[in-house]
Design a protein around this motif. Sequence first.
Motif, PDB file in Angstrom:
ATOM      1  N   HIS A   1      -0.450   6.859   6.038  1.00 52.82           N
ATOM      2  CA  HIS A   1      -0.101   6.981   7.460  1.00 52.82           C
ATOM      3  C   HIS A   1      -0.749   5.863   8.280  1.00 52.82           C
ATOM      4  CE1 HIS A   1       2.220  10.735   7.852  1.00 52.82           C
ATOM      5  NE2 HIS A   1       1.626  11.042   6.710  1.00 52.82           N
ATOM      6  N   LEU A   2      -1.956   5.441   7.886  1.00 54.83           N
ATOM      7  CA  LEU A   2      -2.581   4.307   8.563  1.00 54.83           C
ATOM      8  C   LEU A   2      -1.755   3.047   8.347  1.00 54.83           C
ATOM      9  CD1 LEU A   2      -5.091   3.322  10.169  1.00 54.83           C
ATOM     10  CD2 LEU A   2      -6.130   2.751   7.971  1.00 54.83           C
ATOM     11  N   ALA A   3      -1.193   2.874   7.158  1.00 58.32           N
ATOM     12  CA  ALA A   3      -0.342   1.720   6.872  1.00 58.32           C
ATOM     13  C   ALA A   3       0.930   1.766   7.718  1.00 58.32           C
ATOM     14  CB  ALA A   3       0.007   1.682   5.384  1.00 58.32           C
ATOM     15  N   VAL A   4       1.513   2.953   7.869  1.00 65.30           N
ATOM     16  CA  VAL A   4       2.701   3.104   8.721  1.00 65.30           C
ATOM     17  C   VAL A   4       2.371   2.722  10.160  1.00 65.30           C
ATOM     18  CG1 VAL A   4       4.324   4.770   9.714  1.00 65.30           C
ATOM     19  CG2 VAL A   4       3.787   4.857   7.275  1.00 65.30           C
TER      20      VAL A   4
ATOM     21  N   ASP B   1       2.640   5.876  -7.415  1.00 66.15           N
ATOM     22  CA  ASP B   1       1.587   6.206  -8.375  1.00 66.15           C
ATOM     23  C   ASP B   1       1.051   7.613  -8.105  1.00 66.15           C
ATOM     24  OD1 ASP B   1      -0.828   6.352  -9.911  1.00 66.15           O
ATOM     25  OD2 ASP B   1      -0.860   4.164  -9.994  1.00 66.15           O
ATOM     26  N   SER B   2       1.265   8.518  -9.037  1.00 71.66           N
ATOM     27  CA  SER B   2       0.856   9.914  -8.843  1.00 71.66           C
ATOM     28  C   SER B   2      -0.659  10.070  -8.751  1.00 71.66           C
ATOM     29  CB  SER B   2       1.391  10.779  -9.991  1.00 71.66           C
ATOM     30  OG  SER B   2       0.889  10.309 -11.240  1.00 71.66           O
ATOM     31  N   ARG B   3      -1.405   9.117  -9.324  1.00 73.00           N
ATOM     32  CA  ARG B   3      -2.864   9.209  -9.262  1.00 73.00           C
ATOM     33  C   ARG B   3      -3.394   8.953  -7.848  1.00 73.00           C
ATOM     34  NH1 ARG B   3      -4.851   6.106 -14.834  1.00 73.00           N
ATOM     35  NH2 ARG B   3      -3.324   7.080 -16.229  1.00 73.00           N
ATOM     36  N   LEU B   4      -2.562   8.392  -6.997  1.00 72.28           N
ATOM     37  CA  LEU B   4      -2.958   8.143  -5.606  1.00 72.28           C
ATOM     38  C   LEU B   4      -2.445   9.232  -4.665  1.00 72.28           C
ATOM     39  CD1 LEU B   4      -2.382   4.278  -5.297  1.00 72.28           C
ATOM     40  CD2 LEU B   4      -4.478   5.506  -5.892  1.00 72.28           C
TER      41      LEU B   4
ATOM     42  N   ILE C   1       0.839  -1.205   0.000  1.00 75.36           N
ATOM     43  CA  ILE C   1       0.000   0.000   0.000  1.00 75.36           C
ATOM     44  C   ILE C   1       0.875   1.256   0.000  1.00 75.36           C
ATOM     45  CG2 ILE C   1      -1.609   1.374   1.395  1.00 75.36           C
ATOM     46  CD1 ILE C   1      -3.035  -0.877   0.070  1.00 75.36           C
ATOM     47  N   LEU C   2       1.892   1.269   0.865  1.00 77.28           N
ATOM     48  CA  LEU C   2       2.805   2.421   0.929  1.00 77.28           C
ATOM     49  C   LEU C   2       3.543   2.617  -0.395  1.00 77.28           C
ATOM     50  CD1 LEU C   2       4.400   2.130   4.491  1.00 77.28           C
ATOM     51  CD2 LEU C   2       3.004   4.008   3.613  1.00 77.28           C
ATOM     52  N   GLY C   3       4.002   1.496  -0.975  1.00 77.44           N
ATOM     53  CA  GLY C   3       4.724   1.589  -2.239  1.00 77.44           C
ATOM     54  C   GLY C   3       3.855   2.119  -3.366  1.00 77.44           C
ATOM     55  N   LEU C   4       2.627   1.612  -3.452  1.00 79.47           N
ATOM     56  CA  LEU C   4       1.709   2.068  -4.505  1.00 79.47           C
ATOM     57  C   LEU C   4       1.399   3.551  -4.364  1.00 79.47           C
ATOM     58  CD1 LEU C   4      -0.854  -0.889  -4.651  1.00 79.47           C
ATOM     59  CD2 LEU C   4       0.803  -0.263  -6.416  1.00 79.47           C
TER      60      LEU C   4
ATOM     61  N   ILE D   1      -8.844  -4.946   3.073  1.00 75.34           N
ATOM     62  CA  ILE D   1     -10.145  -4.286   2.925  1.00 75.34           C
ATOM     63  C   ILE D   1     -10.052  -3.139   1.924  1.00 75.34           C
ATOM     64  CG2 ILE D   1     -11.851  -2.846   4.106  1.00 75.34           C
ATOM     65  CD1 ILE D   1     -11.336  -4.566   6.619  1.00 75.34           C
ATOM     66  N   TYR D   2      -9.003  -2.317   2.064  1.00 77.00           N
ATOM     67  CA  TYR D   2      -8.883  -1.170   1.176  1.00 77.00           C
ATOM     68  C   TYR D   2      -8.539  -1.584  -0.253  1.00 77.00           C
ATOM     69  CZ  TYR D   2      -9.375   2.404   4.758  1.00 77.00           C
ATOM     70  OH  TYR D   2      -9.881   3.222   5.734  1.00 77.00           O
ATOM     71  N   SER D   3      -7.678  -2.599  -0.392  1.00 78.12           N
ATOM     72  CA  SER D   3      -7.292  -3.017  -1.744  1.00 78.12           C
ATOM     73  C   SER D   3      -8.430  -3.725  -2.463  1.00 78.12           C
ATOM     74  CB  SER D   3      -6.061  -3.928  -1.690  1.00 78.12           C
ATOM     75  OG  SER D   3      -6.345  -5.106  -0.949  1.00 78.12           O
ATOM     76  N   LEU D   4      -9.240  -4.480  -1.717  1.00 82.77           N
ATOM     77  CA  LEU D   4     -10.349  -5.199  -2.337  1.00 82.77           C
ATOM     78  C   LEU D   4     -11.524  -4.283  -2.655  1.00 82.77           C
ATOM     79  CD1 LEU D   4     -10.376  -8.491  -0.203  1.00 82.77           C
ATOM     80  CD2 LEU D   4      -9.606  -8.223  -2.568  1.00 82.77           C
ATOM     81  N   ARG D   5     -11.694  -3.224  -1.860  1.00 83.40           N
ATOM     82  CA  ARG D   5     -12.849  -2.344  -2.040  1.00 83.40           C
ATOM     83  C   ARG D   5     -12.547  -1.113  -2.896  1.00 83.40           C
ATOM     84  NH1 ARG D   5     -17.462  -4.339  -1.522  1.00 83.40           N
ATOM     85  NH2 ARG D   5     -18.274  -2.241  -1.249  1.00 83.40           N
TER      86      ARG D   5
END
Length: 310
Positions: free
Chosen positions: A64-67, A51-54, A44-47, A288-292
Amino acid sequence: MGGNQTSVTEFLLLGFPLSRRTQLLLFGLFSLSYAFTLLGNGVILGLISLDSRLHTPMYFFLAHLAVVDITYACTTVPQMLVNLLNPAKPISFVGCMTQTFLFLTFALTECLLLVVMSYDRYVAICHPLRYSVIMSWRVCITLVVTSWACGSLLSLVHLALLLPLPFCGPQKINHFFCEIIAVLKLACADTHVNEMMVLAGAVSVLVGPLSSIVISYIHILRAILKMRSGEGLQKAFSTYSSHLCVVGLFYSTAIIIYVGPQSGGPKEQKKYLLLFHSLCNPVLNPLIYSLRSKEVKAAVKRMLEKQRTS
Protein backbone atom coordinates in the motif's frame (compact mmCIF):
# COMPACT_ATOMS: atom_id res chain seq x y z
CA MET A 1 -15.30 42.71 -8.22
CA GLY A 2 -17.57 39.71 -7.74
CA GLY A 3 -17.53 39.02 -11.50
CA ASN A 4 -13.73 38.95 -11.58
CA GLN A 5 -13.61 36.62 -8.60
CA THR A 6 -16.04 34.04 -9.99
CA SER A 7 -14.62 34.01 -13.54
CA VAL A 8 -11.34 32.28 -12.65
CA THR A 9 -10.95 29.29 -14.95
CA GLU A 10 -7.21 28.60 -14.85
CA PHE A 11 -3.94 29.19 -13.00
CA LEU A 12 -0.37 29.56 -14.16
CA LEU A 13 2.26 27.57 -12.29
CA LEU A 14 5.50 29.56 -12.08
CA GLY A 15 7.58 26.49 -11.25
CA PHE A 16 11.31 27.24 -11.25
CA PRO A 17 12.59 30.51 -12.77
CA LEU A 18 15.56 29.01 -14.58
CA SER A 19 17.16 29.26 -18.01
CA ARG A 20 15.72 27.23 -20.87
CA ARG A 21 18.75 24.96 -20.97
CA THR A 22 18.49 24.25 -17.24
CA GLN A 23 14.77 23.53 -17.57
CA LEU A 24 15.45 20.97 -20.30
CA LEU A 25 18.16 19.38 -18.16
CA LEU A 26 15.75 19.16 -15.23
CA PHE A 27 13.11 17.70 -17.52
CA GLY A 28 15.47 14.85 -18.34
CA LEU A 29 16.49 14.27 -14.72
CA PHE A 30 12.93 14.44 -13.39
CA SER A 31 11.68 12.15 -16.16
CA LEU A 32 14.29 9.55 -15.14
CA SER A 33 13.33 9.94 -11.48
CA TYR A 34 9.65 9.54 -12.37
CA ALA A 35 10.39 6.43 -14.41
CA PHE A 36 12.41 4.92 -11.54
CA THR A 37 9.53 5.71 -9.16
CA LEU A 38 7.06 3.80 -11.31
CA LEU A 39 9.54 0.98 -11.98
CA GLY A 40 10.79 0.57 -8.40
CA ASN A 41 7.41 0.66 -6.73
CA GLY A 42 5.91 -1.43 -9.53
CA VAL A 43 8.55 -4.11 -8.94
CA ILE A 44 7.79 -4.08 -5.21
CA LEU A 45 4.06 -4.50 -5.93
CA GLY A 46 4.74 -7.28 -8.42
CA LEU A 47 7.02 -9.19 -6.06
CA ILE A 48 4.59 -8.94 -3.16
CA SER A 49 1.61 -10.07 -5.25
CA LEU A 50 3.44 -12.95 -6.98
CA ASP A 51 5.60 -14.34 -4.15
CA SER A 52 3.55 -16.14 -1.50
CA ARG A 53 6.38 -15.82 1.02
CA LEU A 54 5.81 -12.06 1.03
CA HIS A 55 2.11 -12.42 1.85
CA THR A 56 2.64 -11.11 5.38
CA PRO A 57 1.31 -8.03 7.19
CA MET A 58 4.61 -6.17 6.81
CA TYR A 59 4.63 -6.54 3.02
CA PHE A 60 0.88 -5.96 2.82
CA PHE A 61 1.49 -2.51 4.31
CA LEU A 62 4.55 -2.03 2.10
CA ALA A 63 2.42 -2.77 -0.98
CA HIS A 64 0.00 0.00 0.00
CA LEU A 65 2.95 2.34 0.62
CA ALA A 66 4.14 1.56 -2.92
CA VAL A 67 0.66 2.36 -4.30
CA VAL A 68 0.68 5.67 -2.42
CA ASP A 69 4.17 6.51 -3.72
CA ILE A 70 3.12 5.82 -7.33
CA THR A 71 -0.07 7.89 -7.09
CA TYR A 72 1.75 10.58 -5.08
CA ALA A 73 4.29 11.02 -7.87
CA CYS A 74 1.65 10.81 -10.62
CA THR A 75 -0.24 13.68 -9.00
CA THR A 76 2.57 16.25 -9.25
CA VAL A 77 5.39 15.12 -11.55
CA PRO A 78 3.57 14.96 -14.94
CA GLN A 79 2.31 18.55 -14.55
CA MET A 80 5.78 19.66 -13.50
CA LEU A 81 7.29 18.03 -16.60
CA VAL A 82 4.72 19.78 -18.81
CA ASN A 83 5.62 23.12 -17.22
CA LEU A 84 9.34 22.57 -17.80
CA LEU A 85 8.68 22.08 -21.51
CA ASN A 86 6.03 24.78 -21.78
CA PRO A 87 6.12 27.23 -18.83
CA ALA A 88 3.28 29.31 -20.29
CA LYS A 89 0.81 26.40 -20.33
CA PRO A 90 -1.85 27.01 -17.63
CA ILE A 91 -3.69 24.47 -15.49
CA SER A 92 -7.47 24.65 -15.26
CA PHE A 93 -9.23 25.64 -12.04
CA VAL A 94 -10.82 22.19 -11.76
CA GLY A 95 -7.49 20.52 -12.50
CA CYS A 96 -5.75 22.63 -9.88
CA MET A 97 -8.33 21.84 -7.18
CA THR A 98 -8.20 18.16 -8.11
CA GLN A 99 -4.41 18.15 -7.86
CA THR A 100 -4.55 19.82 -4.44
CA PHE A 101 -7.06 17.25 -3.17
CA LEU A 102 -5.17 14.23 -4.52
CA PHE A 103 -1.80 15.45 -3.24
CA LEU A 104 -3.22 15.97 0.26
CA THR A 105 -5.00 12.60 0.18
CA PHE A 106 -1.89 10.62 -0.73
CA ALA A 107 0.40 12.62 1.56
CA LEU A 108 -1.92 12.20 4.56
CA THR A 109 -2.46 8.53 3.80
CA GLU A 110 1.29 7.93 3.68
CA CYS A 111 1.67 9.60 7.08
CA LEU A 112 -0.86 7.21 8.57
CA LEU A 113 0.52 4.16 6.78
CA LEU A 114 3.97 4.84 8.23
CA VAL A 115 2.40 4.86 11.70
CA VAL A 116 0.69 1.54 10.96
CA MET A 117 3.97 0.07 9.71
CA SER A 118 5.79 1.19 12.85
CA TYR A 119 3.09 -0.46 14.98
CA ASP A 120 3.49 -3.65 12.94
CA ARG A 121 7.25 -3.65 13.55
CA TYR A 122 6.69 -2.93 17.25
CA VAL A 123 4.42 -5.96 17.62
CA ALA A 124 6.71 -8.19 15.52
CA ILE A 125 9.84 -7.39 17.53
CA CYS A 126 8.49 -6.72 21.02
CA HIS A 127 5.68 -9.32 21.05
CA PRO A 128 6.77 -11.98 18.50
CA LEU A 129 4.79 -14.85 20.11
CA ARG A 130 1.52 -12.89 19.90
CA TYR A 131 2.21 -11.33 16.50
CA SER A 132 -0.08 -13.57 14.43
CA VAL A 133 -2.93 -13.00 16.90
CA ILE A 134 -2.54 -9.22 17.22
CA MET A 135 -1.79 -8.54 13.54
CA SER A 136 -4.52 -10.71 12.05
CA TRP A 137 -5.56 -10.06 8.46
CA ARG A 138 -8.78 -8.50 9.70
CA VAL A 139 -6.79 -6.02 11.80
CA CYS A 140 -4.39 -5.30 8.92
CA ILE A 141 -7.20 -4.58 6.46
CA THR A 142 -8.95 -2.39 9.01
CA LEU A 143 -5.78 -0.36 9.62
CA VAL A 144 -5.17 0.17 5.89
CA VAL A 145 -8.79 1.09 5.14
CA THR A 146 -8.77 3.52 8.06
CA SER A 147 -5.57 5.15 6.79
CA TRP A 148 -7.01 5.68 3.30
CA ALA A 149 -10.37 6.85 4.67
CA CYS A 150 -8.86 9.34 7.12
CA GLY A 151 -6.51 10.71 4.45
CA SER A 152 -9.41 11.21 2.03
CA LEU A 153 -11.75 12.75 4.60
CA LEU A 154 -9.16 15.22 5.90
CA SER A 155 -8.40 16.25 2.31
CA LEU A 156 -12.12 16.75 1.65
CA VAL A 157 -12.27 19.13 4.61
CA HIS A 158 -9.44 21.23 3.16
CA LEU A 159 -11.08 21.17 -0.28
CA ALA A 160 -14.47 22.18 1.14
CA LEU A 161 -12.85 25.21 2.80
CA LEU A 162 -10.84 26.09 -0.33
CA LEU A 163 -13.51 25.94 -3.03
CA PRO A 164 -15.75 28.78 -1.73
CA LEU A 165 -12.84 31.27 -1.63
CA PRO A 166 -12.85 34.04 -4.27
CA PHE A 167 -9.73 34.49 -6.38
CA CYS A 168 -8.61 37.73 -8.02
CA GLY A 169 -5.53 39.41 -9.43
CA PRO A 170 -2.83 37.58 -11.43
CA GLN A 171 -3.54 33.86 -11.16
CA LYS A 172 0.13 32.90 -10.83
CA ILE A 173 0.95 30.17 -8.33
CA ASN A 174 4.52 30.40 -7.07
CA HIS A 175 5.02 26.66 -7.08
CA PHE A 176 5.51 23.68 -9.40
CA PHE A 177 2.05 22.28 -8.57
CA CYS A 178 -1.15 23.44 -6.87
CA GLU A 179 0.18 23.23 -3.32
CA ILE A 180 -2.50 24.35 -0.88
CA ILE A 181 -0.49 27.12 0.86
CA ALA A 182 0.56 28.58 -2.50
CA VAL A 183 -3.04 28.51 -3.76
CA LEU A 184 -4.36 30.19 -0.60
CA LYS A 185 -2.05 33.16 -1.21
CA LEU A 186 -4.08 34.02 -4.33
CA ALA A 187 -7.42 34.22 -2.51
CA CYS A 188 -9.09 37.63 -2.18
CA ALA A 189 -10.69 36.76 1.15
CA ASP A 190 -9.48 36.07 4.68
CA THR A 191 -7.76 32.67 4.66
CA HIS A 192 -7.02 32.53 8.39
CA VAL A 193 -9.40 29.59 8.94
CA ASN A 194 -7.85 27.69 6.02
CA GLU A 195 -4.32 28.30 7.26
CA MET A 196 -5.23 27.23 10.79
CA MET A 197 -6.80 24.05 9.41
CA VAL A 198 -3.65 23.30 7.42
CA LEU A 199 -1.53 23.80 10.53
CA ALA A 200 -3.92 21.75 12.70
CA GLY A 201 -4.00 18.99 10.10
CA ALA A 202 -0.21 19.00 9.83
CA VAL A 203 0.19 18.75 13.60
CA SER A 204 -2.41 15.98 13.87
CA VAL A 205 -0.94 13.78 11.10
CA LEU A 206 2.73 14.72 11.44
CA VAL A 207 3.73 15.67 14.98
CA GLY A 208 1.27 13.35 16.73
CA PRO A 209 2.00 10.23 14.67
CA LEU A 210 5.74 10.96 14.67
CA SER A 211 5.67 11.03 18.46
CA SER A 212 3.98 7.62 18.55
CA ILE A 213 6.51 6.29 16.01
CA VAL A 214 9.41 7.53 18.13
CA ILE A 215 7.95 5.88 21.24
CA SER A 216 7.42 2.63 19.31
CA TYR A 217 10.98 2.63 18.06
CA ILE A 218 12.41 3.31 21.50
CA HIS A 219 10.68 0.12 22.66
CA ILE A 220 11.87 -1.68 19.50
CA LEU A 221 15.47 -0.59 20.04
CA ARG A 222 15.37 -1.77 23.64
CA ALA A 223 13.98 -5.14 22.53
CA ILE A 224 16.63 -5.48 19.81
CA LEU A 225 19.46 -4.77 22.24
CA LYS A 226 18.16 -7.51 24.54
CA MET A 227 18.21 -10.15 21.79
CA ARG A 228 20.77 -12.93 22.21
CA SER A 229 20.37 -14.57 18.81
CA GLY A 230 22.76 -13.03 16.28
CA GLU A 231 20.49 -13.92 13.34
CA GLY A 232 17.39 -12.55 15.05
CA LEU A 233 19.25 -9.39 16.00
CA GLN A 234 20.41 -8.84 12.42
CA LYS A 235 16.95 -9.44 10.94
CA ALA A 236 15.23 -7.17 13.47
CA PHE A 237 17.76 -4.39 13.01
CA SER A 238 17.45 -4.66 9.21
CA THR A 239 13.69 -4.08 9.20
CA TYR A 240 14.04 -1.50 11.99
CA SER A 241 16.65 0.60 10.15
CA SER A 242 14.91 0.48 6.76
CA HIS A 243 11.61 1.73 8.14
CA LEU A 244 13.41 4.32 10.25
CA CYS A 245 15.10 5.72 7.10
CA VAL A 246 11.75 6.06 5.32
CA VAL A 247 10.12 7.69 8.35
CA GLY A 248 13.02 10.12 8.80
CA LEU A 249 13.00 11.21 5.14
CA PHE A 250 9.24 11.68 4.99
CA TYR A 251 8.50 13.34 8.31
CA SER A 252 11.53 15.62 8.50
CA THR A 253 10.77 17.36 5.21
CA ALA A 254 7.00 17.46 5.78
CA ILE A 255 7.32 19.00 9.26
CA ILE A 256 9.71 21.70 8.04
CA ILE A 257 7.33 22.60 5.21
CA TYR A 258 3.96 22.56 7.00
CA VAL A 259 4.57 22.90 10.73
CA GLY A 260 7.29 25.57 10.51
CA PRO A 261 6.41 29.29 10.18
CA GLN A 262 4.65 30.05 6.90
CA SER A 263 5.45 33.76 6.77
CA GLY A 264 8.82 35.46 6.56
CA GLY A 265 10.64 32.19 5.98
CA PRO A 266 12.73 31.04 3.04
CA LYS A 267 9.82 30.23 0.68
CA GLU A 268 12.04 29.21 -2.24
CA GLN A 269 13.93 26.78 0.00
CA LYS A 270 10.65 25.22 1.10
CA LYS A 271 9.60 24.87 -2.54
CA TYR A 272 12.80 22.97 -3.36
CA LEU A 273 12.39 20.92 -0.20
CA LEU A 274 8.89 19.93 -1.28
CA LEU A 275 10.35 19.02 -4.67
CA PHE A 276 12.66 16.57 -2.89
CA HIS A 277 9.72 15.37 -0.79
CA SER A 278 7.54 14.76 -3.86
CA LEU A 279 10.15 13.49 -6.29
CA CYS A 280 12.87 11.72 -4.32
CA ASN A 281 10.97 10.02 -1.48
CA PRO A 282 8.92 7.78 -3.84
CA VAL A 283 12.17 6.77 -5.58
CA LEU A 284 14.10 6.13 -2.37
CA ASN A 285 11.43 4.12 -0.54
CA PRO A 286 11.61 0.98 -2.74
CA LEU A 287 15.40 1.25 -2.88
CA ILE A 288 15.67 1.42 0.91
CA TYR A 289 13.36 -1.54 1.43
CA SER A 290 14.87 -3.66 -1.34
CA LEU A 291 18.45 -3.00 -0.23
CA ARG A 292 17.75 -3.57 3.47
CA SER A 293 15.33 -6.51 3.22
CA LYS A 294 16.66 -10.01 2.74
CA GLU A 295 13.15 -11.25 1.94
CA VAL A 296 12.84 -8.85 -1.00
CA LYS A 297 16.30 -9.80 -2.29
CA ALA A 298 15.40 -13.49 -2.01
CA ALA A 299 12.10 -12.88 -3.83
CA VAL A 300 13.96 -11.16 -6.68
CA LYS A 301 16.36 -14.11 -6.96
CA ARG A 302 13.46 -16.59 -7.02
CA MET A 303 11.70 -14.61 -9.76
CA LEU A 304 14.89 -14.44 -11.84
CA GLU A 305 15.49 -18.19 -11.42
CA LYS A 306 11.94 -18.94 -12.54
CA GLN A 307 12.40 -16.86 -15.66
CA ARG A 308 15.67 -18.65 -16.50
CA THR A 309 14.16 -22.12 -16.08
CA SER A 310 10.95 -21.33 -17.97
